[in-house]
Scaffold this active site. Structure first.
Site, mmCIF file in Angstrom:
data_model
loop_
_atom_site.group_PDB
_atom_site.id
_atom_site.type_symbol
_atom_site.label_atom_id
_atom_site.label_comp_id
_atom_site.label_asym_id
_atom_site.label_seq_id
_atom_site.Cartn_x
_atom_site.Cartn_y
_atom_site.Cartn_z
ATOM 1 N N HIS A 126 0.705 -1.487 -0.127
ATOM 2 C CA HIS A 126 0.019 0.118 -0.093
ATOM 3 C C HIS A 126 0.861 1.330 0.081
ATOM 4 O O HIS A 126 0.368 2.336 -0.211
ATOM 5 C CB HIS A 126 -0.809 0.094 1.282
ATOM 6 N N ASP A 163 -2.726 -10.336 -2.421
ATOM 7 C CA ASP A 163 -3.351 -10.153 -1.296
ATOM 8 C C ASP A 163 -4.806 -9.746 -1.374
ATOM 9 O O ASP A 163 -5.148 -9.506 -2.564
ATOM 10 C CB ASP A 163 -2.570 -8.811 -0.799
ATOM 11 N N HIS A 165 -6.475 -7.380 -0.444
ATOM 12 C CA HIS A 165 -6.393 -5.839 -0.530
ATOM 13 C C HIS A 165 -5.754 -5.359 -1.954
ATOM 14 O O HIS A 165 -4.579 -6.131 -2.313
ATOM 15 C CB HIS A 165 -5.811 -4.987 0.591
ATOM 16 N N ASP A 244 -4.695 -13.061 3.420
ATOM 17 C CA ASP A 244 -5.936 -12.537 4.111
ATOM 18 C C ASP A 244 -7.076 -12.712 3.264
ATOM 19 O O ASP A 244 -8.147 -12.499 3.603
ATOM 20 C CB ASP A 244 -5.798 -10.978 4.321
HETATM 21 ZN ZN LIG Z 1 -4.217 -7.240 2.681
#
Ligand SMILES: [Zn+2]
Length: 308
Positions: A126, A163, A165, A244
């Protein structure tokens, strides 16, 4: 040829407060699983060096680095966003997490190891060129990719991000860079909320519907990722390995299981075998349910080293 296992003690010292899901125990849980299941017997262990400032600034604005150095607290915590904070060890851990990716890229590029798994934190995907966010400070995979491009004159590196996200920071750094193909899956509508549509022709973003399972992942990989990767013919693959999307992880709503991570990793290994002399660097990102994280990282590493 053996694979590399790279970590650093500072990964266990950076923490963001009691009860924070991005905890030092994540690294311990993975390490314990790999050790107790004999997987470390098939790997060469390395201690991550600190990345240099020049290596970091290949992908980050110098001001971002200077601000983090200035923000590092001598005691207590300092928040950089509502969910992300620094303790006195964070900066050291961040230098070494990025340094792990640099070392991994070196080992794999020079053929000293076939592949490498970096069990480090803080995570990185991120972190944008200019900002720390979402538990991330330096973009570890981006630093590794930039090192391989600069030092080993590679022309085509694939970044694979599974991931749950979206890796908005990696996208920010590499959007429009034709030397890098980024393929990713992530849960639609999840953090960081506003980054579903690709911003460049070198990005293959595949959002997955909330509550979808491994069959949706496999469809995405087969129909979207693999054609893009086959057309690109990467010389090295770097993986943002977040765990995740597992069904036991309550950070998100996807329903992947261990077998999905193993299958996915086998696809990556096959692509690397076709074009990249098997060169894969995998770097830990998310994954917050400790037992599931350990099992999924184990399934990933087992497939990565061909022990499954
Ligand atoms: Zn994540």
């Amino acid at each position: 040829m053996l694979a590399a296992y790279i970590t650093h003690p500072s990964s266990l010292l950076h923490e963001m407060g009691p009860g924070h899901p991005e905890s030092p125990e994540r690294v311990s849980a993975i390490h314990d699983y790999l050790l107790s299941h004999g997987l470390l017997d098939f790997m060469v262990s390395y201690t991550a060096p600190a990345a240099t400032r020049a290596e970091i600034e290949r992908v980050h604005d110098g001001l971002h680095v200077a601000e983090l150095i200035a923000a590092a607290p001598g005691s207590g915590y300092r928040h950089v966003d509502p969910d992300t904070s620094m303790n006195p060890h964070t900066l050291d851990a961040a230098w070494h997490a990025a340094g792990a990716a640099v070392l991994a890229a070196e080992l794999v590029a020079t053929g000293k190891t076939s592949s490498a798994f970096c069990n480090v934190r803080p995570a990185g995907h991120h972190a944008t060129r200019r900002e720390a966010m979402g538990f991330c400070f330096f973009n570890n995979v981006a630093v590794g990719i930039a090192h391989a491009l600069a030092k080993f004159s590679m022309r085509r590196i694939a970044l694979i991000d599974f991931d749950v996200h979206h890796g908005n920071g990696s996208e920010d750094i590499f959007s429009g860079d034709e030397r890098v193909l980024m393929v990713s899956t992530f849960e639609r509508g999840l953090y960081p909320y506003n980054s579903e549509a690709p911003t460049g022709p070198n990005l293959c973003n595949v959002p997955l519907e909330p509550y979808s399972k491994g069959d949706a992942l496999r469809h995405a990989v087969t129909t979207r990722w693999l054609p893009a990767l086959d057309a690109f013919r990467p010389e090295m693959i770097i993986v943002s390995a977040g765990f995740d999307a597992h069904r036991e992880d309550d950070m998100a709503r996807l329903g992947w299981v261990e077998a999905d991570y193993a299958w996915l990793t086998r696809q990556i290994v096959a692509v690397a075998g076709r074009y990249a002399k098997g060169r894969i660097v995998s770097v830990l990102e998310g994954g917050y349910c400790l037992p599931a994280l350990a099992r999924c990282a184990g399934a990933h590493v087992r497939a990565l080293i061909g022990a499954d």
